[in-house]
Write a protein that holds these residues in place. Structure first.
Motif, mmCIF file in Angstrom:
data_model
loop_
_atom_site.group_PDB
_atom_site.id
_atom_site.type_symbol
_atom_site.label_atom_id
_atom_site.label_comp_id
_atom_site.label_asym_id
_atom_site.label_seq_id
_atom_site.Cartn_x
_atom_site.Cartn_y
_atom_site.Cartn_z
ATOM 1 N N ALA A 1 -36.365 35.361 -30.485
ATOM 2 C CA ALA A 1 -35.252 36.636 -29.479
ATOM 3 C C ALA A 1 -33.906 35.331 -28.970
ATOM 4 N N SER A 2 -34.431 33.405 -29.102
ATOM 5 C CA SER A 2 -33.024 33.205 -29.181
ATOM 6 C C SER A 2 -32.339 32.814 -29.053
ATOM 7 N N ALA A 3 -31.824 33.859 -30.392
ATOM 8 C CA ALA A 3 -30.964 33.572 -31.874
ATOM 9 C C ALA A 3 -30.353 34.596 -30.363
ATOM 10 N N HIS A 4 -30.758 35.748 -29.665
ATOM 11 C CA HIS A 4 -29.672 36.657 -29.440
ATOM 12 C C HIS A 4 -28.834 35.928 -27.784
ATOM 13 N N ILE A 5 -30.028 35.119 -27.353
ATOM 14 C CA ILE A 5 -29.160 34.580 -25.976
ATOM 15 C C ILE A 5 -28.389 33.253 -26.334
ATOM 16 N N ALA A 6 -28.522 32.444 -27.506
ATOM 17 C CA ALA A 6 -27.579 31.875 -27.945
ATOM 18 C C ALA A 6 -26.567 31.934 -28.066
ATOM 19 N N SER A 7 -26.796 33.200 -28.695
ATOM 20 C CA SER A 7 -24.744 34.176 -28.798
ATOM 21 C C SER A 7 -24.118 34.305 -27.186
ATOM 22 N N SER A 8 -24.660 34.297 -26.219
ATOM 23 C CA SER A 8 -24.367 34.919 -25.253
ATOM 24 C C SER A 8 -23.564 33.919 -25.040
ATOM 25 N N VAL A 9 -22.044 34.283 -24.608
ATOM 26 C CA VAL A 9 -21.220 33.259 -23.979
ATOM 27 C C VAL A 9 -21.116 33.144 -22.355
ATOM 28 N N PRO A 10 -21.479 34.476 -22.177
ATOM 29 C CA PRO A 10 -22.212 34.308 -20.437
ATOM 30 C C PRO A 10 -23.068 33.211 -20.306
ATOM 31 N N VAL A 11 -24.149 33.098 -20.921
ATOM 32 C CA VAL A 11 -25.395 32.243 -21.384
ATOM 33 C C VAL A 11 -25.059 31.089 -21.067
ATOM 34 N N ARG A 12 -24.431 30.965 -21.920
ATOM 35 C CA ARG A 12 -24.099 29.778 -22.898
ATOM 36 C C ARG A 12 -23.114 28.481 -21.229
ATOM 37 N N LYS A 13 -21.794 29.033 -21.428
ATOM 38 C CA LYS A 13 -21.051 28.568 -19.817
ATOM 39 C C LYS A 13 -22.245 28.612 -19.279
ATOM 40 N N ILE A 14 -22.651 29.185 -18.560
ATOM 41 C CA ILE A 14 -24.086 28.628 -17.451
ATOM 42 C C ILE A 14 -24.799 27.255 -18.310
ATOM 43 N N LEU A 15 -25.210 27.713 -19.165
ATOM 44 C CA LEU A 15 -26.178 26.582 -19.396
ATOM 45 C C LEU A 15 -25.675 25.118 -20.118
ATOM 46 N N VAL A 16 -24.168 25.345 -20.489
ATOM 47 C CA VAL A 16 -23.430 24.249 -21.087
ATOM 48 C C VAL A 16 -22.825 23.174 -19.893
ATOM 49 N N SER A 17 -22.927 24.017 -18.921
ATOM 50 C CA SER A 17 -22.002 23.317 -17.522
ATOM 51 C C SER A 17 -23.646 22.618 -16.362
ATOM 52 N N ARG A 18 -24.422 23.040 -16.538
ATOM 53 C CA ARG A 18 -25.736 23.031 -16.398
ATOM 54 C C ARG A 18 -26.164 21.848 -17.359
ATOM 55 N N GLN A 19 -26.237 21.535 -18.491
ATOM 56 C CA GLN A 19 -26.063 20.510 -19.060
ATOM 57 C C GLN A 19 -25.719 19.278 -18.878
ATOM 58 N N GLN A 20 -24.258 19.139 -18.906
ATOM 59 C CA GLN A 20 -22.922 18.389 -17.998
ATOM 60 C C GLN A 20 -23.235 17.616 -16.477
ATOM 61 N N GLN A 21 -24.133 18.286 -15.992
ATOM 62 C CA GLN A 21 -24.468 18.354 -14.643
ATOM 63 C C GLN A 21 -25.484 17.338 -14.674
ATOM 64 N N MET A 22 -26.377 17.753 -15.487
ATOM 65 C CA MET A 22 -28.102 16.937 -15.657
ATOM 66 C C MET A 22 -27.599 16.001 -16.559
ATOM 67 N N GLY A 23 -26.398 15.903 -17.473
ATOM 68 C CA GLY A 23 -26.086 14.378 -18.347
ATOM 69 C C GLY A 23 -25.632 13.112 -17.036
ATOM 70 N N ARG A 24 -24.139 13.906 -16.627
ATOM 71 C CA ARG A 24 -23.471 13.390 -15.498
ATOM 72 C C ARG A 24 -24.360 12.326 -14.743
ATOM 73 N N VAL A 25 -24.820 13.617 -13.587
ATOM 74 C CA VAL A 25 -25.409 13.415 -12.195
ATOM 75 C C VAL A 25 -27.134 13.068 -12.265
ATOM 76 N N ASP A 26 -27.893 13.528 -13.015
ATOM 77 C CA ASP A 26 -29.651 13.503 -12.841
ATOM 78 C C ASP A 26 -29.536 11.356 -13.677
ATOM 79 N N SER A 27 -28.535 11.774 -14.435
ATOM 80 C CA SER A 27 -29.199 10.434 -15.909
ATOM 81 C C SER A 27 -28.765 9.975 -14.849
#
Ligand code: DC
Length: 229
Positions: A98-124
């Motif tokens: 089922a993850s293939a559907h979630i990975a193709s969703s533009v709004p989901v990617r936007k949310i997760l990409v922005s969290r990943q950027q935040q985690m990479g920059r700040v949490d690290s």
């Protein structure tokens, strides 16, 4: 202040990215971010809520409402969804599928990409850097990463690894069937309209079909030590 060092590891499913990324992060003393686990956690939330996996509006709401935490652990890292340990639940064949559907969703990617950027920059920042693994790290999440690796392995090697994992989990299947699955996942990962798996011109492409995890991580570590950026 010194900029956080970002190591991007992209590549197809089953190329051993997770274990290599985890080992490399440990060697460097960096934070390890498994972005696939984040897509999996949102997938699990969507399945539990019986969401329509083709409805971006529903998926966006679920992604926004999903607090995902990645915590270091041995032998596996831990993944929490809204405070619950879902480390095992996100690895079932149902979630993988089922993850293939979630990975193709533009709004989901936007949310997760922005969290990943935040985690990479700040949490690290207390660690001095982060190792992120996924499909779109060097292209979309951190296009300015100091190090970009593309970890590949033959379909057969990847299928054999996956077969071993499935057998350990008690799932009965055959190498042929797993090879078909691996090829189908490659197709979906590469041809996704957003966040698809791509190499960048500066990616260092490595085929580690014949190396152990320790050897692979060692090679990446050595490259980083020899090329300070
Ligand atoms: O690497 P994995 O199998 O745990 O990834 C789970 C799913 O998430 C898979 O469908 C690919 C997708 N994914 C993605 O689209 N982008 C990423 N950066 C990481 C994973």
């Amino acid at each position: 202040m010194k900029k956080t060092t970002i190591v991007a590891i992209d590549g197809p499913a089953g190329a051993g990215k997770s274990t290599v990324a985890k080992t490399l992060a440990r060697k460097l003393g960096f934070l390890h971010i498994d972005t696939g686990a984040m897509y999996r956690a949102v997938t699990l939330a969507a399945l539990r809520q019986k969401a329509d996996l083709k409805n971006d509006g529903e998926l966006e709401k679920i992604a926004r409402g999903s607090k995902i935490e990645l915590k270091p652990g041995e032998p596996e890292n831990k993944v929490y969804l809204n405070g619950e340990d879902v480390s095992r639940d996100i690895r079932t064949p149902e979630v993988t599928q089922a993850s293939a559907h979630i990975a193709s969703s533009v709004p989901v990617r936007k949310i997760l990409v922005s969290r990943q950027q935040q985690m990479g920059r700040v949490d690290s920042s207390p660690y001095g850097g982060a190792v992120l693994e996924g499909r779109d790290i060097g292209t979309d999440v951190f296009p300015d990463a100091q190090y970009k690796f593309y970890l590949d392995a033959s379909v057969e090697t990847r299928a054999q690894r996956r077969l071993r994992d499935l057998e350990k989990a008690g799932v009965a299947t055959t190498l042929e069937k797993v090879m078909e699955d691996v090829k189908a996942r490659d197709e979906r990962d590469i041809h996704r309209a957003v966040g698809g798996l791509r190499k960048t011109p500066e990616s260092i492409v490595l085929d580690h079909s014949h190396l152990s995890v320790e050897e692979s991580a060692g090679e990446l570590y050595q490259f980083i030590q020899q090329h300070p950026r």
